[in-house]
Every structure is written in C-alpha cells, then in structure tokens.
Design a protein around this motif. Sequence first.
Motif: not given
Length: 333
Positions: A116, A188, A63, A259, A265, A184, A255
């Motif tokens: 990802h 995560d 991640v 995510y 991110k 995960y 999400f």
Amino acid sequence: MDIRLRSEELERQILSPRACLSSASRGRLAAEDECSVRTAFQRDRDRIIHSKSYRRLKHKTQVFIIPEGDHYRTRLTHTLEVAQIARTVARALRLNEDLAEAVALGHDLGHTPFGHAGEKALNAVFKPGFKHNEQSIRVVELLEGGRGLNLTWEVRDGILNHTGPLRPSTLEGQIVKIADRVAYINHDIDDAIRGGILRADQLPAECLAVLGKEHRDRINTMVLDLIHTNLADTAEIKMSPAIQAATDKLRNFMFDNVYIGSEAKREETKACHVVQHLYKHFMKHDELLPPEYHRRIADEGADRVVCDYIAGMTDNFAIRIYQRYFLPLPWIL
C-alpha cells in the motif's frame, strides 16, 4: 458428454439456486471456444495461476517491506490465504467454489511494489489516480502477456469490487471481499507479533472475548459466522452484527498500531521515494522503458504506460532499477 458439460450439469444439481453457474456466465470480452474439460471459472483460475503477474506476488510486500525471515507474509501468501477462506465459505454455502477461488487468486494482481505504500506513492504522482483493484483489472484485461487473460465477466467484477464502496455482483465475489479482510487482519496480527511490533496482550480484550484469543480461533470464529449467517437465502453476504462489530474494532486497532506510523512502516518513506523517483525518471526518459511498454505510448500516453510498468515491479526489482539510475555503481577493473 464431455467432462466440462458433465461438470456444468453437476453444478446445476448440487449448487444452491443462489450460486453463479459456470454455464450461465455473462462471458468474456473476446469470444472463444469452450474447454472440453474445464468450466469457464476453472479456466480463469488456471490462467491466473500460470500468469507472470501472479508469480510476481511472491516478491511484493504485504505489510513488512522486504522482511528478513521465512515466515512473514508476502502478497502471494496473503492471496493464498484469501483463496482458502473463500473456498471454505463458498463450499459450505453451496456456492460456486471455482468462481470464488478465481476471484481470490486474481484480486491483488495489480498491486504495486511495497504494498500500500507503493500504491499511495503512485496515486500521488499519476494524475488520473491509482487504485490497485483497478490496476488488477488492467492486468487481466490488457497487460498480462500483452493482451490480458480474457477472463469471464464475473471474475473481473469480483476483482474490481473486492475493495472500495461497491459490492461484487455475485455472492462468490462478496465472499472474497470479506475473506480478504478476514485474512489480512489475522495474518497481519500474526506477523506484527512475530516482528515485535505488537504483543498479544495488547490486542483489544473485548474483541478477543468475541473472536478468540488465538490466531486460529479468530479465523475459525469469523469463517463459521460467515457460513451460519448466510445459510438462508440472503441477497448479500455479511457477518452477524456482533462479529462484524468486533472485526471492525480489531481492524481499527491494526490501523492505529501497525498500518500507520508503527515500526513496521519505518521504511515506507524510502519505498515511496523509490516509486516516485522511478516514475519521474521514466516520464523524462521513456526511451528506457522495455520495448513492449514503449510501443504502447502512442496509444495510451507515457504517464499511463510508466504507471503500468512500475506497478508491475516487485520490491527487489524496483530497488535494482532505482540503484541502476540513481546510485553510483562500483568501478570494476
């Protein structure tokens, strides 16, 4: 009786009638002599563990991109957690633990640098499209060592179908598909709390009431539910409706809060830039590819070969190659 034959006989005596027996495997792409010690699935597991693709997972993002800290998960530690969960469930259900472990250890071999984010970046520039599960199959059938690992059909089926709409053909493969999600979601959350992205009190209270407040409690709840729900002769491995609903809701929460668009991110745009610029650069200058890749261009095309090369990179290697071609190097007297 050699050791392998004895192990195969023990499988017939001990495992459930629902289990996939090593002796009943549909075989390999290329026929080969059996090992005198290991069953077919044990042999697959060992081939995966000894592969370069497996070792590279330790430097691929789960991640957090290139996290500074000793305790954040990487793609390798994620893989090990999936394998541990899958083995526990398979053993409890008297299914083939070796098959489940082999699928789990190989399921992410085709993952890109930067996790990802890298997958999304390659998918955008590689016209046929890119999915990491399909790339994992390319790794074990073709790329690893220049000839693949020649794994059994059952392990390849589990790897290919560990994600996406299709269901693995074996119950062992189905266990891995769920174990991947169990692993995960929970690890995560653990990493996001460690990284200051989440606070424990932000997790959905209704999910915690069903699954447990602590990391270990949630995994234990999900694993025990998988075992007890599938003790009967079911044709499909699944969670109970209540645990499935709570798990799905917790996944959706991740999400929404981790995510996509979170502080975790913040480097993804840069990571995508690195992957896509490397792809475009090697498409213009395929002579820069390593010889073992360049010689495949005539048969497979430059786009396929360049995609394979970049997908196999670790995070750090991708950054080093990017620096080599796009950033000025210091002048050394």
